[in-house]
Design a protein around this motif. Structure first.
Motif, PDB file in Angstrom:
ATOM      1  N   PHE A  32      22.279  19.527  58.136  1.00 13.60           N
ATOM      2  CA  PHE A  32      21.924  18.117  57.975  1.00 13.60           C
ATOM      3  C   PHE A  32      21.680  17.446  59.328  1.00 13.60           C
ATOM      4  CE2 PHE A  32      24.580  19.118  54.244  1.00 13.60           C
ATOM      5  CZ  PHE A  32      23.679  18.811  53.234  1.00 13.60           C
ATOM      6  N   GLN A  33      22.260  18.016  60.376  1.00 19.24           N
ATOM      7  CA  GLN A  33      22.115  17.465  61.722  1.00 19.24           C
ATOM      8  C   GLN A  33      21.265  18.366  62.617  1.00 19.24           C
ATOM      9  OE1 GLN A  33      25.954  16.141  63.372  1.00 19.24           O
ATOM     10  NE2 GLN A  33      26.800  16.333  61.320  1.00 19.24           N
ATOM     11  N   SER A  34      20.585  19.304  62.009  1.00 17.62           N
ATOM     12  CA  SER A  34      19.842  20.319  62.750  1.00 17.62           C
ATOM     13  C   SER A  34      18.375  19.934  62.825  1.00 17.62           C
ATOM     14  CB  SER A  34      19.999  21.671  62.038  1.00 17.62           C
ATOM     15  OG  SER A  34      19.313  22.685  62.717  1.00 17.62           O
ATOM     16  N   ALA A  35      17.903  19.588  64.031  1.00 19.37           N
ATOM     17  CA  ALA A  35      16.521  19.141  64.170  1.00 19.37           C
ATOM     18  C   ALA A  35      15.961  19.501  65.538  1.00 19.37           C
ATOM     19  CB  ALA A  35      16.419  17.636  63.952  1.00 19.37           C
ATOM     20  N   ASP A  36      16.328  20.678  66.032  1.00 20.82           N
ATOM     21  CA  ASP A  36      15.786  21.123  67.314  1.00 20.82           C
ATOM     22  C   ASP A  36      15.747  22.645  67.319  1.00 20.82           C
ATOM     23  OD1 ASP A  36      14.669  20.857  69.821  1.00 20.82           O
ATOM     24  OD2 ASP A  36      16.178  19.439  70.526  1.00 20.82           O
ATOM     25  N   TYR A  37      15.102  23.188  68.354  1.00 17.41           N
ATOM     26  CA  TYR A  37      14.839  24.627  68.374  1.00 17.41           C
ATOM     27  C   TYR A  37      16.088  25.484  68.182  1.00 17.41           C
ATOM     28  CZ  TYR A  37      10.339  23.288  70.467  1.00 17.41           C
ATOM     29  OH  TYR A  37       9.108  22.745  70.717  1.00 17.41           O
ATOM     30  N   THR A  38      17.114  25.241  68.978  1.00 19.10           N
ATOM     31  CA  THR A  38      18.276  26.131  68.945  1.00 19.10           C
ATOM     32  C   THR A  38      19.002  26.135  67.603  1.00 19.10           C
ATOM     33  OG1 THR A  38      18.702  26.295  71.305  1.00 19.10           O
ATOM     34  CG2 THR A  38      20.610  26.417  69.877  1.00 19.10           C
ATOM     35  N   PRO A  39      19.472  25.000  67.087  1.00 17.44           N
ATOM     36  CA  PRO A  39      20.197  25.073  65.810  1.00 17.44           C
ATOM     37  C   PRO A  39      19.312  25.544  64.665  1.00 17.44           C
ATOM     38  CG  PRO A  39      19.772  22.788  66.401  1.00 17.44           C
ATOM     39  CD  PRO A  39      19.422  23.614  67.599  1.00 17.44           C
ATOM     40  N   ASN A  40      18.040  25.128  64.678  1.00 17.16           N
ATOM     41  CA  ASN A  40      17.162  25.529  63.580  1.00 17.16           C
ATOM     42  C   ASN A  40      16.856  27.018  63.598  1.00 17.16           C
ATOM     43  OD1 ASN A  40      17.005  22.652  63.568  1.00 17.16           O
ATOM     44  ND2 ASN A  40      15.155  22.806  62.333  1.00 17.16           N
ATOM     45  N   MET A  41      16.702  27.598  64.778  1.00 19.15           N
ATOM     46  CA  MET A  41      16.401  29.023  64.873  1.00 19.15           C
ATOM     47  C   MET A  41      17.514  29.860  64.258  1.00 19.15           C
ATOM     48  SD  MET A  41      15.295  31.235  68.250  1.00 19.15           S
ATOM     49  CE  MET A  41      14.512  29.815  68.973  1.00 19.15           C
ATOM     50  N   ILE A  42      18.747  29.367  64.348  1.00 20.22           N
ATOM     51  CA  ILE A  42      19.896  30.046  63.750  1.00 20.22           C
ATOM     52  C   ILE A  42      20.023  29.667  62.280  1.00 20.22           C
ATOM     53  CG2 ILE A  42      22.395  30.341  63.862  1.00 20.22           C
ATOM     54  CD1 ILE A  42      22.191  29.592  66.862  1.00 20.22           C
ATOM     55  N   ASN A  43      20.033  28.368  62.008  1.00 20.64           N
ATOM     56  CA  ASN A  43      20.273  27.883  60.646  1.00 20.64           C
ATOM     57  C   ASN A  43      19.233  28.327  59.643  1.00 20.64           C
ATOM     58  OD1 ASN A  43      22.616  26.535  61.218  1.00 20.64           O
ATOM     59  ND2 ASN A  43      21.665  24.544  61.525  1.00 20.64           N
ATOM     60  N   SER A  44      18.006  28.512  60.076  1.00 19.97           N
ATOM     61  CA  SER A  44      16.941  28.877  59.139  1.00 19.97           C
ATOM     62  C   SER A  44      17.199  30.212  58.454  1.00 19.97           C
ATOM     63  CB  SER A  44      15.598  28.921  59.874  1.00 19.97           C
ATOM     64  OG  SER A  44      15.623  29.881  60.918  1.00 19.97           O
ATOM     65  N   ASN A  45      18.047  31.021  59.025  1.00 17.26           N
ATOM     66  CA  ASN A  45      18.394  32.307  58.418  1.00 17.26           C
ATOM     67  C   ASN A  45      19.644  32.236  57.542  1.00 17.26           C
ATOM     68  OD1 ASN A  45      16.398  34.177  59.747  1.00 17.26           O
ATOM     69  ND2 ASN A  45      17.306  33.196  61.540  1.00 17.26           N
ATOM     70  N   MET A  46      20.339  31.113  57.616  1.00 20.64           N
ATOM     71  CA  MET A  46      21.570  30.961  56.848  1.00 20.64           C
ATOM     72  C   MET A  46      21.422  29.975  55.687  1.00 20.64           C
ATOM     73  SD  MET A  46      24.647  31.051  59.677  1.00 20.64           S
ATOM     74  CE  MET A  46      24.251  29.466  60.430  1.00 20.64           C
TER      75      MET A  46
END
Length: 549
Positions: free
Chosen positions: A71-85
């Motif tokens: 919900f707070q993920s809106a940049d390269y680093t967190p999204n690159m990880i979160n998109s797989n989870m």
């Protein structure tokens, strides 16, 4: 969704050295540095892998995330990880299309109602089935929680309700034909209600993690070192290869260390490898560098209409005088090409035919047109032309070089121009804090949208209240509101075209600058990752497989 920092960082250079590179290199407008940056070499997917791999290391180039709460993920680093989870109701694919995902289908029975049918075979990593209650909770959390980045996308939502065992209905305050597509971003993320209610604000932190439905499950976050994930063998989407069992996401940010790690095999892969290392990577047999299409652009943001840039001819003249071709070649290592419109082709979506035709009609090769710019300025009142124009850029090699290229153009056409370089760590304040920004005239940013839809791009950059509309431009507000409420794709496309024409004619509130490609480096052990820019909301790692090496 966006970043004030470039995804490809070069080693820190002194401003004087950067000036030499820009002023010497950009004026010549060379053709580029290698095939990986050329448009005819772009690919959507890297070759499929066939073998299984127990563990790989993948570097996320922007450093350690503050949270992995989607919900707070809106940049390269967190999204690159979160998109797989963590998964979304709809998905955006590497070919920039939107399709059903956790929702098997959706219906729009009337202009203010959207009905979503949910998959019945989805489980969270703890084995619990995904239910309509989880979906309703997730959407309501996105809409109401003040810490959620995506709440603004729910501004037209009146209610979200469970209307069946596997059905959720969203009712709108007024027709909004962008809302549905936005559910392919984390506006449509689904998490386990029970987990979030138990953990509250601790969700997304190192000791707690998240509970989602994606192909990789959260294992361990070691502060300062890595986030570890492992394959979820109960994952519903059997069409994805899922041949890598464990992934360690590391946080190296030093360009030399990243390049060395890639070449030595200590790092198996990364998106956005350092510009400074591209030549070495292309020449190495330790792996392969691929480039794909991307909805990425380097933009100059008009932040102040009270100064010289309040004059449309000054804006047009400055943009015309900049050697975008040279900047793309030299500053972005041949992987940046001049953009014709504010919106880039990867997000043309339903307006593709209209926007492609218009973009072709206004396209140039990006070379500086100094004489034309001077003629345009000849009609500008002297008191306007004499006002100082300030550009603020972060203290990073690429952005400094970009800034110097813009200053060189301004100097050549007789504008009073000042370039300010500020620490990169504080640069975002200029974008988001009016007090910090003050009377700054121009800012730079590297922008990517939530979804491949031109209305998302325009809403963020050129509509009143948009995150990147720092000057308060309102010239397309009426057309935008009409387009959002228009169901027919063709009619909506014509409205988007009118908006793009107006923005291009006025060169406001952004200068279309450099359109970028997406780079991915895969070490010799692995292959299969999407080369196109789709790693921020799509489970790209599920495509990875071994090469047998």
């Amino acid at each position: 969704m966006y970043s004030p920092r470039p995804r490809r960082r070069a080693t820190a250079l002194a401003v004087a050295a950067a000036a030499t590179l820009v002023l010497a290199g950009c004026s010549g407008g060379s053709t580029g540095t290698g095939a990986a940056g050329s448009s005819d070499a772009l690919t959507t997917f890297t070759p499929a892998g066939s073998g299984s791999v127990d563990r790989i290391t993948w570097n996320v180039f922007q450093g350690e995330p503050q949270t992995i709460d989607p919900f707070q993920s809106a940049d390269y680093t967190p999204n690159m990880i979160n998109s797989n989870m963590c998964e979304t109701l709809l998905a955006q694919t590497p070919d920039f299309r939107i399709k059903p995902n956790l929702a098997t289908s959706y219906a729009n029975p009337d202009p203010t109602t959207w009905v979503y049918r949910l998959r019945g075979d989805v489980t969270f990593w703890d084995g619990s089935p995904m239910t309509a209650d989880d979906v309703v909770w997730s959407m309501r959390h996105n809409m109401t929680d003040k810490s959620s980045f995506y709440g603004y996308l729910y501004s037209n939502v009146a209610s979200i309700t469970k209307t069946g065992a596997g059905e959720v209905t969203v009712r709108l305050k007024k027709p909004d034909y962008l809302f549905n597509d936005e559910l392919a971003s984390f506006a449509g993320v689904v998490v386990e209600k029970k987990f979030y209610e138990q953990n509250g604000k601790k969700a997304g932190t190192p000791g707690v993690g998240v509970m989602c439905t994606g192909p990789y499950r959260f294992d361990k976050w070691t502060r300062g070192q890595s986030v570890g994930v492992s394959r979820y063998d109960g994952y519903w989407n059997k069409s994805l290869p899922l041949k890598v069992k464990n992934i360690d996401f590391t946080f190296l940010t030093d360009d030399s260390a990243i390049t060395s790690g890639l070449l030595s095999g200590q790092i198996d892969g990364t998106y956005g490898p350092p510009t400074a290392g591209l030549a070495q990577l292309r020449a190495s047999s330790a792996g392969k560098l691929y480039s794909g299409a991307a909805p990425l652009a380097v933009m100059l943001v008009v932040a102040n209409h009270k100064g010289a840039l309040g004059n449309a001819d000054v804006r047009r003249a400055l943009r015309m005088a900049i050697d975008w071709k040279g900047i793309g070649s030299q500053v972005y290592a041949g992987e940046g090409t001049p953009a014709s419109l504010q919106t880039v082709p990867a997000v043309y979506g339903f307006a593709k035919d209209d926007l492609t035709s218009y973009a072709d009609s206004v396209r140039t090769d990006g070379s500086a047109r100094i004489d034309e710019a001077k003629k345009l300025l000849a009609g500008v009142p002297a008191d306007v032309k004499s006002k100082q124009i300030s550009l603020v850029v972060p203290q990073q090699a690429e952005t400094q070089q970009l800034g110097l290229g813009v200053k060189d153009a301004a100097d050549k056409i007789g504008l009073n121009f000042k370039l300010d370089v500020v620490p990169a760590t504080g640069y975002s304040n200029y974008l988001y804090d009016p007090a910090t920004r003050g009377n700054t005239d121009l800012l730079c940013t590297q922008f990517w949208p939530n979804i491949p839809n031109p209305l998302d791009w325009l809403g963020l950059t050129a509509v009143t209240g948009g995150t990147f509309n720092q000057s308060g431009y309102s010239g397309i507000d009426g057309l935008y509101a009409e387009a959002i409420g228009t169901k027919d794709d063709s009619a909506r496309s014509k409205l988007v075209l009118r908006m793009e024409r107006k923005l291009h004619d006025e060169m406001d509130p952004m200068f279309s600058g450099i359109q970028l490609t997406n780079d991915v480096w895969l070490g010799s052990r692995i292959t299969g990752a999407p080369a196109a820019f789709d790693y921020v909301y799509y489970p790209w790692a599920a495509h990875l497989g071994g090469t047998g090496k």
